[in-house]
Design an enzyme around this catalytic site. Structure first.
Site, short mmCIF file in Angstrom:
data_model
loop_
_atom_site.label_atom_id
_atom_site.label_comp_id
_atom_site.label_asym_id
_atom_site.label_seq_id
_atom_site.Cartn_x
_atom_site.Cartn_y
_atom_site.Cartn_z
N HIS A 1 -4.34 6.50 -0.71
CA HIS A 1 -4.85 6.40 0.66
C HIS A 1 -3.74 6.55 1.70
CE1 HIS A 1 -8.74 5.89 2.33
NE2 HIS A 1 -8.75 4.59 2.53
N PHE B 1 -5.44 -1.39 9.74
CA PHE B 1 -5.83 -0.85 8.45
C PHE B 1 -6.65 0.42 8.68
CE2 PHE B 1 -4.31 -4.92 7.19
CZ PHE B 1 -3.74 -4.67 5.95
N TYR C 1 0.80 -1.22 0.00
CA TYR C 1 0.00 0.00 0.00
C TYR C 1 0.84 1.28 0.00
CZ TYR C 1 -3.60 -3.33 1.37
OH TYR C 1 -4.46 -4.39 1.40
N ASN D 1 -9.56 1.58 8.24
CA ASN D 1 -10.88 1.60 8.85
C ASN D 1 -10.86 1.40 10.37
OD1 ASN D 1 -11.49 1.67 6.15
ND2 ASN D 1 -12.67 -0.21 6.13
N ASP E 1 -5.76 11.55 3.12
CA ASP E 1 -6.14 11.76 1.73
C ASP E 1 -7.57 12.28 1.67
OD1 ASP E 1 -6.77 8.98 2.67
OD2 ASP E 1 -7.80 8.88 0.74
N ASN F 1 -13.49 6.30 5.89
CA ASN F 1 -13.61 5.35 7.01
C ASN F 1 -12.56 5.54 8.09
OD1 ASN F 1 -15.95 4.10 6.04
ND2 ASN F 1 -14.75 2.79 4.69
#
Length: 191
Positions: A22, A67, A17, A69, A94, A115
């Site tokens: 994000h 993560f 990632y 969320n 972001d 989220n």
């Protein structure tokens, strides 16, 4: 003595990632740590932290290792442990509703479908933290926004990415040294 702040970058952990839109928040706190020659270390709150001073202000740079969320839990844990109130937390994230290359700075507000912000607001019992909203722009055509933010910055965006990350890091420094209003006057809506 100047009171301590938390500067939180939002993102997803792991190399898969690292270059995603994000992960703009991680990129900014990484830049702040690098400028101070600090390294992140694991913390029992399920975050990576780097303790330093930015323009004389003591800060803990934070990258939750959950993560996106679930970002709120580690941040709330650190805030409680270090007795940092919500109003001394800056979150860099972001933002789809801000054009790429632009920054928007604010205090509080809704999550707008983000989220990570929903998790933070729930875990911190309110949205009173400060935000550095790093514009990533809207997805092209009918692309799903969730898929868009999990893609790496595109070629033309990458050409300006380091500069945009540095501007966001400078905005964080200005908030700490001179307050949100001054930082908004300098960086808000700048392209």
């Amino acid at each position: 003595m100047t009171e301590r702040w938390l500067v939180v970058g939002l993102g997803n952990p792991g190399p898969k990632y690292a270059g995603n839109r994000h992960n703009a928040g991680f990129m900014v706190v990484d830049a702040l740590a690098a400028a101070e020659h600090e390294r992140f270390r694991a913390h029992r709150s399920n975050a990576e932290i780097a303790e330093t001073r930015l323009d004389g202000v003591p800060v803990i740079l934070v990258k939750p290792r959950t993560f996106m969320n679930l970002s709120g839990g580690p941040v709330a844990s650190l805030a409680r442990f270090h007795k940092v109130p919500t109003e001394r937390i800056i979150v860099v994230h972001d933002e789809l509703d801000v054009d790429y290359g632009a920054l928007k700075l604010k205090e509080g507000g809704g999550a707008g479908g983000h989220n990570g912000l929903k998790s933070l607001t729930a875990s911190l019992s309110g949205p009173g933290y400060l935000r550095v909203r790093f514009g990533v722009g809207r997805p092209p055509g009918r692309m799903d926004p969730a898929a868009y933010v999990l893609r790496d910055f595109a070629g033309p965006e990458r050409a300006e990415l380091d500069l945009n990350v540095e501007r966001a890091a400078d905005a964080v420094r200005t908030i700490l040294a001179e307050g949100l209003g001054r930082a908004q006057n300098i960086y808000h809506s700048a392209a």
